[in-house]
Design a protein around this motif. Structure first.
Motif, PDB file in Angstrom:
ATOM      1  N   GLY A 710      50.973  28.057  38.574  1.00  0.00           N
ATOM      2  CA  GLY A 710      52.301  28.008  37.974  1.00  0.00           C
ATOM      3  C   GLY A 710      53.204  27.039  38.699  1.00  0.00           C
ATOM      4  O   GLY A 710      53.963  26.280  38.078  1.00  0.00           O
TER       5      GLY A 710
ATOM      6  N   PHE C  93      53.400  38.004  29.388  1.00  0.00           N
ATOM      7  CA  PHE C  93      54.196  37.127  30.254  1.00  0.00           C
ATOM      8  C   PHE C  93      54.082  37.564  31.707  1.00  0.00           C
ATOM      9  O   PHE C  93      54.052  36.750  32.621  1.00  0.00           O
ATOM     10  N   ASN C  96      50.299  36.818  32.895  1.00  0.00           N
ATOM     11  CA  ASN C  96      49.886  35.414  32.939  1.00  0.00           C
ATOM     12  C   ASN C  96      50.848  34.514  33.679  1.00  0.00           C
ATOM     13  O   ASN C  96      50.789  33.303  33.532  1.00  0.00           O
ATOM     14  N   GLY C  98      53.809  33.896  32.989  1.00  0.00           N
ATOM     15  CA  GLY C  98      54.658  33.160  32.056  1.00  0.00           C
ATOM     16  C   GLY C  98      56.123  33.255  32.451  1.00  0.00           C
ATOM     17  O   GLY C  98      56.975  32.570  31.894  1.00  0.00           O
ATOM     18  N   THR C 105      63.294  33.301  29.890  1.00  0.00           N
ATOM     19  CA  THR C 105      62.285  34.219  29.367  1.00  0.00           C
ATOM     20  C   THR C 105      62.730  34.987  28.134  1.00  0.00           C
ATOM     21  O   THR C 105      61.978  35.123  27.167  1.00  0.00           O
ATOM     22  N   THR C 139      58.017  26.413  34.670  1.00  0.00           N
ATOM     23  CA  THR C 139      56.606  26.655  34.378  1.00  0.00           C
ATOM     24  C   THR C 139      55.842  25.470  33.835  1.00  0.00           C
ATOM     25  O   THR C 139      54.613  25.497  33.789  1.00  0.00           O
ATOM     26  N   TYR C 141      55.616  25.085  30.915  1.00  0.00           N
ATOM     27  CA  TYR C 141      55.222  25.685  29.628  1.00  0.00           C
ATOM     28  C   TYR C 141      53.765  26.143  29.557  1.00  0.00           C
ATOM     29  O   TYR C 141      53.401  26.897  28.659  1.00  0.00           O
ATOM     30  N   GLN C 143      51.717  28.228  31.302  1.00  0.00           N
ATOM     31  CA  GLN C 143      51.403  29.652  31.336  1.00  0.00           C
ATOM     32  C   GLN C 143      52.215  30.440  30.323  1.00  0.00           C
ATOM     33  O   GLN C 143      51.892  31.588  30.023  1.00  0.00           O
ATOM     34  N   ILE C 144      53.270  29.848  29.810  1.00  0.00           N
ATOM     35  CA  ILE C 144      54.007  30.488  28.724  1.00  0.00           C
ATOM     36  C   ILE C 144      53.142  30.462  27.477  1.00  0.00           C
ATOM     37  O   ILE C 144      52.974  31.482  26.789  1.00  0.00           O
ATOM     38  N   GLU C 146      49.944  30.199  27.384  1.00  0.00           N
ATOM     39  CA  GLU C 146      48.807  31.106  27.636  1.00  0.00           C
ATOM     40  C   GLU C 146      49.225  32.559  27.447  1.00  0.00           C
ATOM     41  O   GLU C 146      48.448  33.380  26.965  1.00  0.00           O
ATOM     42  N   SER C 147      50.444  32.878  27.843  1.00  0.00           N
ATOM     43  CA  SER C 147      50.925  34.251  27.668  1.00  0.00           C
ATOM     44  C   SER C 147      51.005  34.597  26.185  1.00  0.00           C
ATOM     45  O   SER C 147      50.585  35.673  25.764  1.00  0.00           O
TER      46      SER C 147
END
Lengths: 818, 322, 156
Positions: A710, C93, C96, C98, C105, C139, C141, C143-144, C146-147
C-alpha cells in the motif's frame, strides 16, 4: 483504539503468510487487517473536522494579495463589530515574535508582506461563515512593491533584499541564506582528468502540493491557567510542543503546560513536520478569546497557503572510465526558498543521499544555495529532496551510459552499491540487495527485449537509496515505548509517535504481539499524545516502523519477561490449588506427579497466542495456562505483593548527525530499490502513456506485506504525478491553480499497470529485519519515466513535470518543425 | 452567504412565471455550476428556481432524429443505446464530463446554458446541427446552436427564457461522429481543447458496415488504409472545436475543404491545418496557444477517423475514454 | 427562511427544518451530526462528500438541500447493518488495506456501493470509472480496486 471488534469477521485469507521463510513467526509477515481502524469505514473516525470543544470558535486568516508590498494601514473596527465575531487580530495586536526554523517570519505580518499569501490578520467567530464575513470587513491598504520571482535574479549582488534583517536584527547583505550545504569527498579535478566520458545535465523540478485529502487544521484551547491543549495533526508532537513552548515563552507565557494531541489524521506527506503559521495564529486567537478555536483550511487554502514541495534547479556533471565505472559526480543546486524558511531549505541534507551514495562513486561534490524570493516558501514532502535529487542523478546516469555506449541497466549494475560499502558521505551500507532489485525489474519489464528500439515505445529505469533505519536530523532520533499488560491480557502500547494512515497501529501491534506472545487483536496502540507517550523524534524520514518497532520489541520482550517471572511465581500455586480443589470434589482423584522444575525459571517458559506454556511441553495439561489468569492472580493477591506488568524502553539508534561537512552515518540502515517503466509516446500529441511499471524494494522484512505494498502503490502514483502531471503553477508569486480541477493529481481512471515487488534481505538492526518504506516508493518514479521516454523517442526532458507540451515541443525542435 | 428561497416548479410555465415574479432569481438544474458560483461568491441570488421537478423537460424522442429534453442528465444520455450508436459524439461528451457524481445530476441544458468555452456538449451539438428549443414569457422559439452560443458564459436567451430541449435531425446510417476531449488525466477534467466531427460517407458501392462478427476496433493506421483503399468520399461533414475561441465554433472552411473529397491521409492532414488556422487559441494555465493549435490539426483528423470507424462498426460504437 | 423537508435517510424517514441555502453536506455534517461524509474541497472536484441519492452517487457539497425532499439518501453511516455487521465493501476495505488515512474512504465506499447496487459483477474498468470521481492520495487506488473486487466476490 482497540483491535478487537465484535463485528469483524476474521477469515482464513486475512492471515495469509508471505513466503516459506516466515514459518517461525506467528504475526510477522502476515497481512493482518487494519481492524483497529474500522471506524474509518463506518464514518465514525474523528478527524480534526469533527473535533468540537465546548464553546469552540472558528478562526479564519486574511492573506495578502500582493507578493511584495508595504502595509500602510489595517483597520479592523468594522470586522470586530460584526455580530458573532469574538476577536480580530493583526500583527500590531500581538507581540512581534519570530518563528520558523530560521526565525525569519512573524505570525502575523507587520509593515511588509513578502509573499502573495502572507498572513495579515485573523478573525475568530461563532461560525466559520461569520469569520469569513469578518475578513471581508478588514480594510488593508497596501503599497505594492516590485517582487523578485526568479532565484537566479535574487542571487545577483545588486538584487533588492527580501529580508533586510536577520533574526537577531543584524543587517543582511544578500538573499542567499546562510546555510552550510557544501559537500566534498575526494578530488573532482583529478577524477575529471581520469574520466573517459563526462556529461553535464541541467535539471529542474517545481512546486508540488502534498494533496492530503484531509486539509490542515488544529484546535487550540487554553485553560484558566493558560496551559494549552493543542489538537494538532502534526507528525512531530514533541518537536511541535517544543516549538510552541518557545513561542509561548517569547510572548510572556513561560513554563505553561502544553499538551499536543492528534485526532485521526487525513494524510500528511510532509505537511505536518513543521509548526505552521496557522497553528500559531490559532493559538493567538485562543488566547485572545479565552475559548477553544479551530482553524481548518479550505482546499483553496491548502493549495495556496500551505508550503509545498521544494522546487530545484540542478546542474549535474558526472564522469566514468572506459569500463563504465563512475569516477565523479558534481552537483550544484539552486533552491528557490520563497519568502521565509521551513523545511524546504533542509532538503539538501537528504539530497545528499542519492548525490553521494546512489551507486558507487568515489569523488563527489555538492553545493546547494537557498535563495529568498517573493515566491511561496516550501516545506517537506514525501521523499524530502530525494525525488528531486534522484531525478537529477538518474537522468545523468542515463546520459552518461549513452555517452559510454553502455546499456543503462548494465551501467547501473556495474556501479551498484554492495553490502558493507561505506559511501563518500560515510553512510554505512548494511544489507543491500540492489542487484536483485535491478535484475528483478529488468526481467519483469522485459528490458532486454524492449530497450533500444526508439519506435515510440521504450523502457527506462532508476534506483533509489533512502534512509530506512531512522534519520538523525535532530539531536535525538529516539523513540520511547511503554507497554503495559493489563490483568485481562490486554496489551497497551503507549507511543509518542503519530499515525497518518500508513497502518502503524497494525504494524506495531504485530511487532508487539510477536515480542510478547499475545495476539495483534489484543494489542492497543495509543498514539499521538504528549501527555501519555514517551518522547519521539517524529514520524518522518520513513523511520517509524524501524525506530518505534525496535523500541517496541525491546519493551515487549521486557514485558514478556515480567509476565514469565510472574508465571514462575504463580503457576505452581495456581496448579496446586486447582489440584486440591479437584481432590476435594472427587476423593478418588489421583493427583498427578508434576515436574515443577520445567516451569521454575522464565527461560523455560514461552507465551504464544496469549497462552503461557513450558517450552519443553507446550501442550502440558496443567502448565499451559492463559496469561490473563497469571496476570490476574499476580495483581489480586491480598497482600502487599501485588504486581502489574509495565515495561518501557527509550531507544535511540546508534547513529551520528551529519557533521559540518555533511558527512556521518545518520541512519542505521538504508533502503534500496529500483523502478522500471515502459511507456508509449504519442508523437503527435506528446502524451506519455505508461504501459507497465514495476517497482522492486529492499524492505528488509515486510512486517505486513499488504501495508508495505500500500505504501509503495501510493508513493508510485504520487511519483507519476511528480513526473508527468502535477505542478503548482506560480505566476508572479501567485498560485494560479489552487484547486483539484487545475492541479492534476491522478484519478482512479488514470490506470497504471503496476507491480510492487517486495525483496526481503532482513537487516540485522531492523525490527525483525524490517527497513522503512514510507518514502522509497516515490523516489525513482519520475526519472524512470523520463528515461523510458528517451528510450521511446530519443528525447530527454529534464524539467518536471513532463507535460505533453514539453514532449511535443522537443519533438518538433528535434525534427526542425516550427 | 445570504440565504435564498428555493422553488420547485412542476412545469415550464410555472418556472417562467416564477422567475418573472421574483427578485434576483436564477434557474438551477443539476447545480454543479450554479452551486459552485454561489459558494465562490460569484452569484448571490435571492431565489433559485429549480428545474429538476419539471418532467416535461426530461425526455428522449428518437423518431425523426433526436430530441433531448434539457433536463436530461449526462448519465441518462450516456446510458441511452440509441444515442450511443447514432449520436456517438454526444455520448463521448456526456460520458466525460466531470465525474460520475457530477454526471448524475448535471444536465445537458445546464451545460449549454452555462456556456463555458470548454462546455463538452457544445461541439457535438454543433456538428449535429442542433436546434435549441426555448420557452419564454412571450412564447416559444428555436435557435440554431451556432447562434445560441454567443461567448464565454453568454447565450442567446432573453429575459426569463428557459431552454426546454435540444433537437437534432436524423443523419442516416452512413453517418458517424466522435468527440475528442483532450485532457491531462482521465477524469474530472476541463478540456485543453475539444474537437467534434460528424461525417457522412459515400462508399462507392462497397458495404460500409463490417458484417464480420470478429471485427475488432482498428488503430488509426489500419483505418486510414481501409478508407484509402476503398476510396470513401465525404458526402457531408461538420467539425467543431472548443477552448480555441471565446465560444465553441465550427471549422467551416475545413468542412468545405473536405466535403465531396475522397478521404485520404493527405486530405485529412490538409483539413486539419485549415481547421487549426480557423482556431484562435490563447495561452492559459490549462494550456498554451501553440499546443492547442497543433492539437486542432491532430485531433480533427483523429475525430474524423473515429467517426468513420463508427460507421463501419456501429455495434462497437460505445463511447470510450481516450 | 427555513422550510420543513421530509426524506428517507438510511432507510429511516426523517423530517427536518432546513435553510434552503444549505447543501446536503451541511445538513448531514452540521445539523444531523452525521460526520462520516467528509468535505475535501467543497467544489465537486474530489468526491470525499459522495453520498447516494435515489441510487445514484452524488457530491453532497453541491447538492441543494431542498432537492432531497421525498428522496432516499444513503450515507456511510447506513452502510453497515443495524446490528453493526459490516457490509462486504467495508469488510473488504479493511482486509485489503483499501483504507489508509481514511479521509476519502466514506466517499469511495459510497461510489463503489452505488455501482455494486446496480451492477453486482462489474469489470475492473467499470470499478475504476465508478470511483474516478473520488481522489485518493494515499493508496494509488490499487488496493481500493482490489477491495471492491473482493466485495464483489464476497457477495457472490
Amino acid at each position: 483504539m482497540t483491535n478487537h471488534c465484535k463485528n469483524y469477521k476474521y477469515t482464513a485469507e486475512t492471515y495469509s503468510a508471505l513466503g516459506e521463510t516466515m514459518t517461525d513467526f506467528l504475526h510477522i509477515g502476515k497481512n493482518v487487517p487494519r481492524t483497529a481502524e474500522i471506524d474509518k469505514v463506518t464514518g465514525r473516525a474523528v478527524y480534526i473536522d469533527e473535533l468540537k470543544r465546548p464553546g469552540m470558535l472558528y478562526g479564519k486568516i486574511l492573506y495578502s494579495r500582493y507578493a511584495h508590498a508595504r502595509i500602510k494601514s489595517i483597520n479592523t473596527e468594522k470586522a470586530k463589530k460584526l455580530p458573532g465575531v469574538r476577536a480580530v487580530i493583526t500583527g500590531y495586536d500581538i507581540p512581534d515574535v519570530r518563528v520558523g526554523f530560521l526565525n525569519d517570519q512573524t505570525v502575523l505580518k507587520r509593515d511588509l508582506v513578502r509573499q502573495y499569501r502572507d498572513e495579515v490578520a485573523a478573525a475568530a467567530a461563532i461560525t466559520p461563515e461569520i469569520a469569513e464575513e469578518a475578513l471581508k470587513l478588514i480594510e488593508v491598504e497596501y503599497e505594492p512593491l516590485p517582487g523578485i520571482f526568479d532565484p537566479i535574479e535574487a542571487m545577483k549582488p545588486d538584487a533588492p533584499l527580501i529580508h533586510e534583517l536577520d533574526a537577531r536584527g543584524r543587517p543582511l547583505r544578500s538573499n542567499i541564506l546562510p546555510l552550510p550545504w557544501k559537500f566534498s569527498a575526494g578530488d573532482i579535478e583529478k577524477a575529471r582528468k581520469e574520466s573517459a566520458y563526462i556529461v553535464t545535465d541541467n535539471v529542474t523540478t517545481t512546486w508540488i502540493n502534498q494533496c492530503c485529502m484531509g486539509t490542515s487544521g488544529c484546535v487550540a484551547e487554553f485553560d484558566s491557567n493558560n496551559n494549552l491543549t493543542f489538537f494538532s495533526q502534526t507528525n512531530v508532537i514533541f518537536g511541535g510542543k517544543g516549538r510552541i513552548a518557545t513561542y509561548l515563552s517569547n510572548i510572556g507565557l513561560k513554563g505553561k503546560k502544553i499538551r499536543v494531541l492528534n485526532p485521526v489524521v487525513g494524510g500528511s506527506f510532509g505537511t505536518k513536520l513543521d509548526t505552521d503559521i496557522y497553528e500559531f495564529i490559532c493559538i493567538q486567537l485562543a488566547l485572545k478569546t479565552r475559548k477553544p478555536v479551530k482553524i481548518k483550511f479550505s482546499r483553496e487554502e491548502e493549495f495556496a497557503a500551505l508550503p509545498p514541495r521544494q522546487p530545484t534547479i540542478f546542474t549535474i556533471e558526472q564522469g566514468c572510465d572506459k569500463d563504465g565505472r563512475l569516477t565523479f559526480r558534481k552537483v550544484e543546486a539552486i533552491l528557490d526558498n520563497g519568502a521565509y524558511t521551513s523545511w524546504g531549505a533542509t532538503t539538501p541534507s537528504v539530497m545528499m543521499l542519492p548525490i553521494s551514495s546512489m551507486y558507487r562513486v568515489p569523488n563527489v561534490s555538492f553545493n546547494a544555495t537557498c535563495v529568498y524570493t517573493n515566491n511561496i516558501y516550501s516545506q517537506a514532502m514525501r521523499g524530502y529532496g530525494n525525488p528531486q535529487a534522484a531525478f537529477a542523478v538518474e537522468t545523468s546516469m542515463d546520459s552518461l551510459a549513452e555517452a559510454a555506449g553502455i546499456d543503462p541497466a548494465e551501467f547501473r549494475l556495474i556501479n551498484r552499491n554492495h553490502p558493507g560499502d561505506v559511501t563518500p558521505m560515510e553512510l554505512k551500507i548494511t544489507t543491500c540487495p540492489l542487484e536483485e532489485c535491478i535484475t528483478t525489474v529488468k526481467e519483469k519489464i522485459k528490458w532486454d527485449e524492449k530497450w533500444g528500439k526508439r519506435n515510440g515505445r521504450g523502457v527506462g529505469m532508476a534506483s533509489l537509496i533512502h534512509v530506512a533505519g531512522g534519520a538523525r536530523v535532530y539531536l535525538s532520533d529516539g523513540t520511547g515505548i511503554r507497554i503495559k499488560i493489563d490483568e485481562n491480557g490486554e496489551v497497551y502500547v503507549l507511543s509518542g509517535s503519530t499515525d497518518q494512515g500508513q497502518g502503524s497501529p497494525t504494524v506495531i501491534a504485530q511487532i508487539v504481539a510477536e515480542a510478547t506472545g499475545f495476539n495483534p487483536e489484543d494489542v492497543n496502540i495509543v498514539f499521538g499524545d504528549t501527555d501519555i507517550g514517551l518522547w519521539d523524534a517524529g514520524t518522518h524520514a520513513s523511520r517509524h516502523t524501524f525506530v518505534a518497532g525496535n523500541a517496541a520489541i525491546r519493551a515487549g520482550e521486557k514485558a514478556k519477561t515480567q509476565v514469565l517471572e510472574l508465571a514462575v511465581q504463580y503457576i505452581p500455586q495456581m496448579v496446586k490449588r486447582a489440584l486440591k480443589r479437584q481432590k476435594k470434589k472427587n476423593p478418588d482423584f489421583k493427583e498427578p506427579e508434576l515436574d515443577y522444575t520445567m516451569i521454575d525459571s522464565p527461560e523455560k517458559l514461552d507465551i504464544k497466542n496469549r497462552m503461557i506454556f513450558p517450552k519443553e511441553a507446550p501442550d502440558h495439561p496443567y502448565f499451559r495456562i492463559e496469561a490473563s489468569q497469571v496476570l490476574t492472580g499476580a495483581l489480586h493477591v491480598g497482600n502487599g505483593e501485588s504486581k502489574a506488568v509495565v515495561a518501557e524502553v527509550f531507544w535511540d539508534p546508534p547513529t551520528k548527525m551529519l557533521n559540518a561537512e555533511m558527512k556521518g552515518n545518520y541512519s542505521l540502515t538504508y533502503a534500496f530499490g529500483t523502478t522500471g517503466v515502459e511507456v508509449e509516446v504519442d508523437r503527435e500529441t506528446g502524451e506519455v502513456k505508461i504501459l507497465n511499471l514495476v517497482s522492486a524494494h529492499d524492505v528488509g522484512r515486510a512486517i505486513n506485506p499488504a501495508l508495505v505494498k500500500g505504501q509503495i502503490y501510493g508513493a508510485i502514483y504520487t511519483g507519476v504525478g511528480f513526473g508527468l502531471t502535477e505542478q503548482v503553477q506560480v505566476v508572479e508569486g501567485k498560485v494560479m491553480n489552487p484547486n483539484f480541477r487545475d492541479y492534476k493529481i491522478l484519478t482512479a481512471n488514470d490506470y497504471i499497470p503496476v507491480e510492487a515487488v517486495i525483496i526481503e534481505d532482513p537487516d540485522p538492526s531492523g525490527p525483525y529485519g524490517a527497513k522503512g518504506i514510507g518514502e522509497p516508493g516515490l523516489v525513482p518514479t519520475a526519472p524512470a519515466i523520463a528515461n523510458a521516454i528517451y528510450d521511446a523517442i530519443g528525447i530527454r526532458i529534464r524539467d518536471l513535470p513532463i507535460t505533453p507540451e514539453k514532449v511535443l515541443a522537443a519533438i518538433k525542435a528535434k525534427e526542425g518543425i516550427v | 452567504m445570504k440565504s435564498y428561497e428555493y422553488h420547485k416548479p412542476q412545469s415550464v410555465k410555472e418556472a417562467i412565471d416564477l422567475i418573472g415574479s421574483l427578485d434576483h432569481a436564477k434557474y438551477i438544474a443539476g447545480g454543479t455550476d450554479v452551486m459552485v458560483m454561489i459558494k465562490q461568491g460569484k452569484l448571490a441570488p435571492a431565489n433559485l428556481i429549480s428545474l429538476r421537478s419539471i418532467s416535461d423537460i426530461s425526455y428522449v424522442d428518437t423518431k425523426d432524429g433526436l430530441k433531448i429534453g434539457s433536463g436530461m442528465t449526462h448519465s441518462e444520455i450516456v446510458d441511452n443505446e440509441f444515442i450511443q450508436k447514432r449520436y456517438s459524439a454526444l455520448v463521448d461528451a456526456a460520458g466525460n464530463i466531470g465525474s460520475g457524481q457530477i454526471r448524475n445530476v448535471a444536465t445537458l441544458g445546464g451545460n449549454i446554458c452555462n456556456a463555458a468555452p470548454s462546455a463538452d456538449s457544445a461541439c457535438p451539438l454543433l456538428v449535429f446541427d442542433a436546434e435549441v428549443v426555448i420557452a419564454g414569457p412571450n412564447g416559444g422559439r428555436t435557435v440554431k446552436i451556432d447562434d445560441f452560443l454567443q461567448g464565454p458564459n453568454k447565450v442567446a436567451l432573453e429575459k426569463d427564457e428557459i431552454v426546454t430541449g435540444i433537437h437534432m435531425p436524423d443523419f442516416g446510417e452512413k453517418t458517424g461522429s466522435a468527440y475528442i476531449k483532450h485532457t491531462r488525466r482521465k477524469a474530472m477534467e476541463l478540456p485543453i481543447l475539444g474537437i467534434a466531427a460528424r461525417i457522412t460517407i459515400k462508399t462507392g458501392g462497397s458495404q460500409a458496415c463490417c458484417k464480420d462478427v470478429s471485427c475488432t476496433p482498428d488503430n488509426a493506421t489500419n483505418m486510414l488504409k481501409r478508407v484509402e483503399d476503398e476510396k470513401f468520399v465525404c458526402d457531408d461533414v461538420r467539425i467543431a472545436m472548443s477552448v480555441v475561441a471565446p465560444r465553441p465554433i465550427r471549422a467551416k472552411k475545413a468542412e468545405a475543404a473536405l466535403r465531396g473529397k475522397v478521404i485520404s491521409e493527405a486530405v485529412l492532414n490538409e483539413i486539419g491545418e485549415i481547421a487549426a488556422l480557423e482556431s484562435q487559441p490563447r495561452d492559459s494555465i490549462r494550456g498554451k496557444a501553440w499546443y492547442r493549435r497543433d492539437m486542432v490539426k491532430v485531433l480533427t483528423k483523429r475525430a474524423i477517423l473515429k467517426s468513420i470507424e463508427r460507421i463501419l462498426r456501429p455495434d462497437n460504437a460505445k463511447y470510450s475514454y481516450r | 427562511m427555513k422550510k420543513e423537508i421530509s426524506f428517507t435517510l438510511n432507510n429511516e424517514t426523517i423530517e427536518v427544518e432546513a435553510d434552503p441555502k444549505w447543501t446536503l453536506l451541511y445538513l448531514l455534517r452540521e445539523v444531523l451530526e452525521m460526520t462520516g461524509t467528509k468535505e475535501g474541497c467543497g467544489a465537486g472536484e474530489c468526491g470525499a462528500c459522495t453520498v447516494i441519492v435515489d441510487g445514484k452517487a452524488v457530491d453532497s457539497c453541491l447538492y441543494p438541500v431542498m432537492e432531497i425532499e421525498g428522496k432516499s439518501v444513503e450515507t456511510i453511516e447506513g452502510v453497515a447493518l443495524s446490528d453493526g455487521t459490516l457490509h462486504p465493501l467495508q469488510q473488504a476495505f479493511i482486509e485489503n488495506n483499501g483504507v489508509q488515512c481514511g479521509y476519502c474512504t466514506s466517499g469511495m465506499i459510497m461510489s463503489a456501493k452505488a455501482l455494486l447496487d446496480k451492477k453486482p459483477d462489474p469489470t475492473e474498468a467499470e470499478i475504476r470509472l465508478a470511483i474516478s470521481g473520488n481522489i485518493c492520495r494515499c493508496t494509488g487506488y490499487v488496493q481500493i480496486v482490489e477491495s471492491v473486487q473482493q466485495a464483489v466476490n464476497m457477495k457472490k
